[in-house]
Enzyme design. Structure first.
Site, short mmCIF file in Angstrom:
data_model
loop_
_atom_site.label_atom_id
_atom_site.label_comp_id
_atom_site.label_asym_id
_atom_site.label_seq_id
_atom_site.Cartn_x
_atom_site.Cartn_y
_atom_site.Cartn_z
N LYS A 18 17.53 8.96 54.07
CA LYS A 18 17.47 10.02 54.52
C LYS A 18 18.42 10.15 55.93
O LYS A 18 18.68 11.25 56.18
CB LYS A 18 16.03 10.54 54.87
CG LYS A 18 15.45 10.82 53.34
CD LYS A 18 14.00 11.38 53.62
CE LYS A 18 13.47 12.08 52.36
NZ LYS A 18 12.95 10.85 51.39
C1 LIG Z 1 13.09 11.02 49.80
C2 LIG Z 1 13.26 9.53 49.10
C3 LIG Z 1 13.26 9.45 47.68
C4 LIG Z 1 13.61 10.79 46.85
O1 LIG Z 1 14.55 11.58 47.22
P1 LIG Z 1 14.66 13.02 46.93
O2 LIG Z 1 15.71 13.55 47.46
O3 LIG Z 1 13.18 13.57 47.51
O4 LIG Z 1 14.72 13.08 45.28
C5 LIG Z 1 13.63 8.22 47.29
N1 LIG Z 1 13.39 7.08 47.98
C6 LIG Z 1 13.13 7.38 49.27
C7 LIG Z 1 13.04 5.92 49.90
C8 LIG Z 1 13.02 8.34 49.83
O5 LIG Z 1 12.84 8.28 51.39
#
Ligand SMILES: *Cc1c(COP(=O)(O)O)cnc(C)c1O
Length: 519
Positions: A119
């Site tokens: 993120k």
């Molecule tokens: C948010 C997240 C995901 C999922 O991503 P999306 O964009 O919600 O599909 C997968 N792995 C981790 C570690 C995350 O923080």
């Protein structure tokens, strides 16, 4: 160059918004998500031209196709990109690692940002963007002027996303951030990642209650018109268009890295993405539509498998069996524990527009009715032609917790030098391995799987220790934990505590803290 505007997936009746309006608003007033008026195509020769750019330069090229220069002049966008990716530990920002050369399995490591999770790629950029827009509005106003434009970002976290938002927004002028989390229900590392950020504009609130309580309070705060108009409440959640946009870059970047690695572009690139809210993989869809040669996008879900069920049945249903109450399963990959995937609405809009509607308005009303059925009945189904179209873009795999743990273990045992996956990345690798086996049976060749790795294993110590604790010579402390995390125990911490799931108490804390920030 670009004259992009944005409109809601649920109607196109409203005037088309600028990029800035779409980013600051986040969610459209009709409940829809913002999408660009057109998906830009990359120019002839762009792939070759872009293949040697740095990550930040590439981000600029891609973003400039979605943001009008009237809004952000080129030089400004360039410096925003540069600044956003200078905080990453890896020179490549998102490096690619070879897991199994023979079977064509590669890992795209997205966790080299400040909070060790994917993120960061989006939120580092979003934080700078917020600051940029506010500084422009506040140009010429005195530092302490009462009429400065400000934003108060309020969010809830079950652990992982709060720190990425905090690190994106820390120390940004005219932005304050409040993150609520349930007391005692986030891991000590996740809590420390948030509470060791001492910047004046960052506030963490440990709330006595559940994650749902935190989320409900945040929703009520957004719905509180008076509070909102006074404190300009904003969100940076996963439906924000800027987050999707920023994520497009690594699909291009990894394709170029892989081509160089292989010394050829003569391969089929398939991306496998551990998926929750569908933000990460949706960026892959845009990358492909723009012109990146993507041979496949594979959704990898955990037991929270609404997308896997959709791709297999055409029915988008909160419950696994008709009539049963919907449940979110607690899995080893908690950042993917969702009931519905909020960003899927954007893809559904393209499906409606391209297969059922002849105008954007018509697509908007189809979407609005699907979403209304989802809300009232918990389900809707799409016609066969739509399902077929969906399957041309995405396929899916559902991975159980047992497979996730087994994958962490087998990758650790079989790969040299030893590689340790976090449980989210392991969901992707398990799905990739399943596909590789199927391809090999079917005699499919020249496929390269790029499995997206979304978090550093240190963030999910329980799952990793459970999977590897018995392995000879394995030590979480020395094999996994970064020095930065070891230092948490001795660092100064700052956080607030609210002793009940009570919106009035939370609002009072926010008001008090905002006043203190001004001192
Ligand atoms: C948010 C997240 C995901 C999922 O991503 P999306 O964009 O919600 O599909 C997968 N792995 C981790 C570690 C995350 O923080």
């Amino acid at each position: 160059m670009s004259s992009q505007r944005y409109f809601s997936t649920r109607s196109s009746a409203e005037p088309h918004l600028t990029f800035e309006q779409a980013i600051i608003q986040g969610l459209a007033p009709d409940g829809g998500l913002y999408i660009p008026t057109a998906i830009p195509s990359i120019l002839e020769g762009a792939l070759e031209k872009w293949s040697n750019l740095s990550f930040a330069e590439l981000a600029y090229e891609i973003m400039s196709l979605y943001i009008s220069t009237d809004e952000i002049p080129s030089q400004d966008l360039k410096s925003l990109c540069k600044k956003s990716y200078s905080t990453f530990r890896a020179a490549d920002v998102t490096p690619i690692t070879t897991l199994q050369k023979d079977s064509g399995l590669y890992l795209l490591e997205l966790f080299h940002g400040p909070t060790y999770a994917f993120k960061d790629v989006a939120l580092q950029f979003v934080g700078n963007l917020f600051e940029y827009f506010l500084q422009r509005k506040n140009a010429g106003k005195a530092e302490d002027a009462a009429d400065r434009d400000t934003i108060t970002v309020v969010g809830a976290t079950s652990g992982d996303t709060g720190s990425a938002a905090i690190y994106g927004l820390r120390n940004k002028k005219d932005v304050s951030v409040f993150i609520l989390y349930p007391t005692g229900r986030v891991s000590p590392i996740q809590e420390a990642q948030m509470t060791t950020v001492l910047d004046k504009n960052v506030h963490t609130i440990s709330l006595k209650g559940t994650f749902d309580d935190c989320q409900d309070i945040v929703k009520s705060i957004f719905g509180d018109v008076e509070f909102n108009s006074k404190y300009h409440v904003g969100a940076v959640n996963s439906i924000n268009w800027a987050r999707i946009l920023a994520q497009i870059t690594y699909y291009y970047h990894s394709y170029f890295q892989l081509s160089k690695n292989l010394g050829s572009t003569d391969f089929k690139a398939r991306f496998v993405v551990p998926t929750g809210n569908f933000g990460d993989i949706l960026a892959g869809f845009y990358a492909k539509r723009m012109g990146l040669p993507v041979d496949g996008l594979v959704i990898a879900t955990n037991a929270n498998d609404i997308l896997d069920r959709f791709v297999k049945s055409g029915s988008y249903s909160k419950s696994e069996t008709a009539g049963a109450a919907p449940v979110v399963h607690a899995t080893l990959s908690p950042a993917m524990d969702i009931l519905v995937s909020s960003n899927f609405e954007r893809f559904l809009w393209y499906l409606a527009r391209e297969n059922l509607a002849s105008t954007n308005e018509e697509a908007g009303s189809i979407l609005a009715s699907w979403m209304s059925d989802l809300k009232t009945k918990g389900t809707f189904s799409v016609p066969e032609v739509v399902l077929e179209a969906a399957k041309r873009e995405f396929t899916s795999e559902r991975i159980s917790d047992e497979e996730t743990a087994a994958t962490i273990k087998s990758v650790y045992q079989k790969i040299t030098p030893k590689y340790i996956l976090d449980p989210h990345s392991a969901v992707g690798v398990a799905a990739s391995l399943r596909r590789i086996e199927e391809d090999s049976k079917a005699g499919v060749q020249d496929v390269k799987y790029v499995s997206l790795s979304t978090a550093h294993p240190a963030k999910f110590s329980d799952a990793v220790e459970d999977a590897l604790g018995q392995e000879e010579g394995f030590s979480f402390e020395s094999d996994v934990l970064p020095q930065e995390f070891k230092d948490f125990s001795t660092k100064e911490k700052k956080n607030l505590f609210v002793d009940a799931a009570d919106i009035e108490k939370v609002k009072a804390v926010i008001i008090e803290e905002l006043a203190k920030e001004k001192l």
